[in-house]
Design an enzyme around this catalytic site. Structure first.
Site, PDB file in Angstrom:
ATOM      1  CG  HIS A 242      48.379  44.513  32.380  1.00 52.23           C
ATOM      2  ND1 HIS A 242      48.686  43.362  33.064  1.00 52.23           N
ATOM      3  CD2 HIS A 242      49.088  44.451  31.211  1.00 52.23           C
ATOM      4  CE1 HIS A 242      49.530  42.635  32.351  1.00 52.23           C
ATOM      5  NE2 HIS A 242      49.801  43.274  31.231  1.00 52.23           N
ATOM      6  CG  HIS A 280      44.169  35.483  37.371  1.00 54.08           C
ATOM      7  ND1 HIS A 280      43.953  35.066  36.070  1.00 54.08           N
ATOM      8  CD2 HIS A 280      45.151  36.430  37.302  1.00 54.08           C
ATOM      9  CE1 HIS A 280      44.773  35.713  35.263  1.00 54.08           C
ATOM     10  NE2 HIS A 280      45.503  36.544  35.980  1.00 54.08           N
ATOM     11  CG  ASP A 321      47.516  42.238  40.561  1.00 51.26           C
ATOM     12  OD1 ASP A 321      48.582  42.701  40.121  1.00 51.26           O
ATOM     13  OD2 ASP A 321      46.640  41.744  39.834  1.00 51.26           O
TER      14      ASP A 321
END
Length: 382
Positions: A242, A280, A321
């Site tokens: 996460h 994703h 990210d």
């Protein structure tokens, strides 16, 4: 991550094309353009196989509920945000558009439906050290003393929420006042990074029912103080799947510097390992937050090459990210800067969900599907 053609998907599902397209529009099956033929679409294989398994027969509700917890259909209703048609919307507005000018303070007022502007100026003393440890400590102490929300007006709860984020902001930035993104830039002595940090905070302020948000909602559903809900979110955020996902780029970057980008990327893929920080599951084409953030600074050459080669070899595009990792490299920010940004930004979203959950008055209490040692049968009456 495997993708299959429409014919293959229809063969597995045993349905008409219209049903396939309906499942895509409802978010049950992810779809993306075929790199070899943009006129055609590809469909995520595991999504198709999951639906195909469902259609083989009506399964017990317990099984359906258990699968819903892991990237399944939504388990909670919310009016806060959603991913739809490859975009992310917060209260009906595209987050990429909001991120062009909004601040975290603006997002808090918007997400919380606050009656006026929100200011995260410090209201208590700040310790000598700044960072995540200080933030955890401040919120843990507040969680132990803050009043529970039940029976208190929303206007008072928004004041509680403002206090919570003010403590997080003060603990992380070490500053008492000013827009949060400017306080971050000052703390890290990178004034040129202020606008990119502003954009990152907005993009990360909310993201539907992710793991940390779900944890925060579960805590809020018990009637716990708002600070306790944020503390739960912080705990969930700390995991490598996460909030610290951007750190997984480290090995790839080192290999790219040592052996070249193509060699580093191909080495991972040949081992059957996915590229870290690419793709994703919620976005069929690409994580729209990544280009929104990358557009705010000059992307380092190595990262630009990784994005190009990685997409060409894997078919996946960089996600948020990756963008955070590139931001750290571009401005030489602290290694844990992504997690600090994440924690500060997402606190606002956690509180929006906590406030929404409080309004429902419902306790989130799933049942477990027991698969352990068989229990003894009930005794028969004499």
């Amino acid at each position: 991550m495997s993708w299959i053609s429409a014919d293959q998907a229809l063969s597995l599902l045993g349905t008409k094309p219209q049903t396939l397209y309906a499942n895509v529009s409802r978010g049950r099956i992810a779809a993306r353009s075929d790199p070899d033929d943009p006129r055609r679409s590809l469909y995520r294989q595991d999504d198709v196989e999951r639906l195909a398994a469902r259609q083989k027969g009506r399964r017990p509700a317990t099984t359906v509920a258990a699968e819903s917890i892991a990237w399944g259909e939504p388990v909670l209703e919310t009016a806060i945000s959603t991913v739809a048609n490859g975009h992310f919307y917060i209260r009906g507005k595209d987050v990429a558009a909001l991120a062009k000018t909004a601040t975290l303070e603006d997002m808090a007022a918007f997400l919380w439906n606050a009656p006026g502007p929100v200011d995260f100026a410090a209201v208590t003393s700040i310790g000598s050290s700044a960072g995540l440890i200080a933030a955890y400590r401040q919120i843990a102490e507040l969680a132990a003393t803050q009043m529970p929300p039940i029976g208190r007006a929303r206007s008072v709860l928004i004041k509680d929420a403002t206090l919570v984020v003010s403590l997080v902001a003060s603990a992380i930035t070490g500053a008492r006042s000013g827009p949060v993104h400017e306080r971050l830039a000052t703390q890290w002595q990178r004034p040129d990074a202020a606008n990119s940090l502003r954009c990152a905070l907005v993009l990360l302020s909310e993201h539907e029912l992710n793991a940390s948000t779900f944890a925060a909602r579960v805590t809020a559903s018990t009637g716990a103080p708002l600070a306790a809900a944020v503390l739960s979110g912080l705990a969930a955020l700390s995991g490598p799947l996460h909030g610290t996902a951007s750190l997984s780029m480290g090995a790839l970057i080192r290999d790219a510097k040592r052996h070249g980008v193509e060699a580093a990327v191909s080495s991972l893929l040949r081992q059957g390992r996915p590229l870290p920080c690419f793709g994703h599951r919620l976005y069929p084409d690409h994580d729209i937050r990544a280009p929104a953030l990358l557009a705010t600074f000059e992307v380092p050459k190595l990262f630009a090459e990784l994005a190009k080669v990685g997409e060409a070899m894997s078919g996946e595009k960089p996600n948020i990210d990756f963008a955070l990792s590139a931001l750290v490299a571009a401005y030489d920010l602290p290694e844990d800067a992504p997690l600090q940004i994440f924690a500060l930004a997402r606190s606002v979203g956690w509180l929006a969900h906590a406030l929404e959950q409080i309004e429902t008055g419902a306790l989130i209490r799933p049942r477990a599907r027991y698969v352990g040692v068989p229990t003894p049968p009930p005794s028969l009456p004499l």
